[in-house]
Write an enzyme that holds these catalytic residues in place. Sequence first.
Site, mmCIF file in Angstrom:
data_model
loop_
_atom_site.group_PDB
_atom_site.id
_atom_site.type_symbol
_atom_site.label_atom_id
_atom_site.label_comp_id
_atom_site.label_asym_id
_atom_site.label_seq_id
_atom_site.Cartn_x
_atom_site.Cartn_y
_atom_site.Cartn_z
ATOM 1 C CB SER A 79 -0.475 0.963 -0.922
ATOM 2 O OG SER A 79 0.964 0.870 -0.443
ATOM 3 C CG ASP A 196 1.017 -2.810 -0.697
ATOM 4 O OD1 ASP A 196 0.002 -2.610 -1.290
ATOM 5 O OD2 ASP A 196 1.822 -1.836 -0.683
#
Length: 336
Positions: A79, A196
């Site tokens: 991320s 993610d």
Amino acid sequence: MIPWSEAVSEAYERESKSESAFSVEPKAGRALARLARRIGGVQVGLALGTGAALGHATIGVLKVLKREGIPVDVIAGTSMGSIIAGCYAAGYEPEEIEELALRIDKAWVYENLFWDLTVPRSGIFAGDTLLRFIRSYMGSREFADMDIPFACVAADIETGEEVVLKQGRVAEAIRASCGLPIIFEPIQLSGRWLVDGGLVNPVPTRVVADMGADILLAVNLTMPAGERKSKVTERHNARLLDRPLTLESLRQAAMPVLPKAFRAPNLPEVFFQMIYTMEYEVAQSRLDLAHVTMFPDLKGFSWTELHRAGEIIRAGERAAEEALPRLKALIPSFRP
């Protein structure tokens, strides 16, 4: 591949000193040192964890490592950690990454992010603006073009599998790693719909180990949902009598007499608390993988506070400085 030029050979012939030779081609010197550590079995790997705005703390960690001469031979991120790790692997100095972070304020977020709204079929934002932002720093680089080995982690939203990205275009891979589900649309890479990586591997320590690192360092930005700064925890912890009279404080004061449905956390609050809890529990299950894990104290910050980058970076610096004795004890060049 070690970058080399005739200037290195000429400098060495003039002074017969490797320090002088590599001063004209510092990238070659660093690459050669990495090769030596690889042969010696003391490669240092750094895993940068997920955290949105909290990920700025990893910049502070990189600044301290550079200042203290602690090398990073391979790097991976999840991320926001993938953005910082990608910039570092591409050759940006920690100070340059810090300068980039400090330029992003609330106005920048509103101007750039909210033009990216899309028909919410699989996400509120299309993610095109995020991808353009990443491309402005990564360009058309592929993983093979990076100064140091780099990988980032995403999740296959259809199968739930962890996907380690280390081939192809870097910008698209980082965009996949940053694609918080529901907020951003999934991105399709190699036939998979990716979101993610924090869902499956918030701190990719195992990834840097698989990349060949012998000494494993990690930055863990997760914490129990109740300790994170959020509207939910603010409501839980607030002492209303000590708060100034505002619309929010009046709303809080009215909570006990409101119908139960209005007192409950709203949908976004429930969603993000769920994500926080899941990431924390996954990270906790893998803490023993790293030789040294750094935990910046970020209790006073929210994942949305990109405009507080300077303060968050300093929190990362403090965490790295506290860990320095343990870090240096692992690296032979720092031993007496």
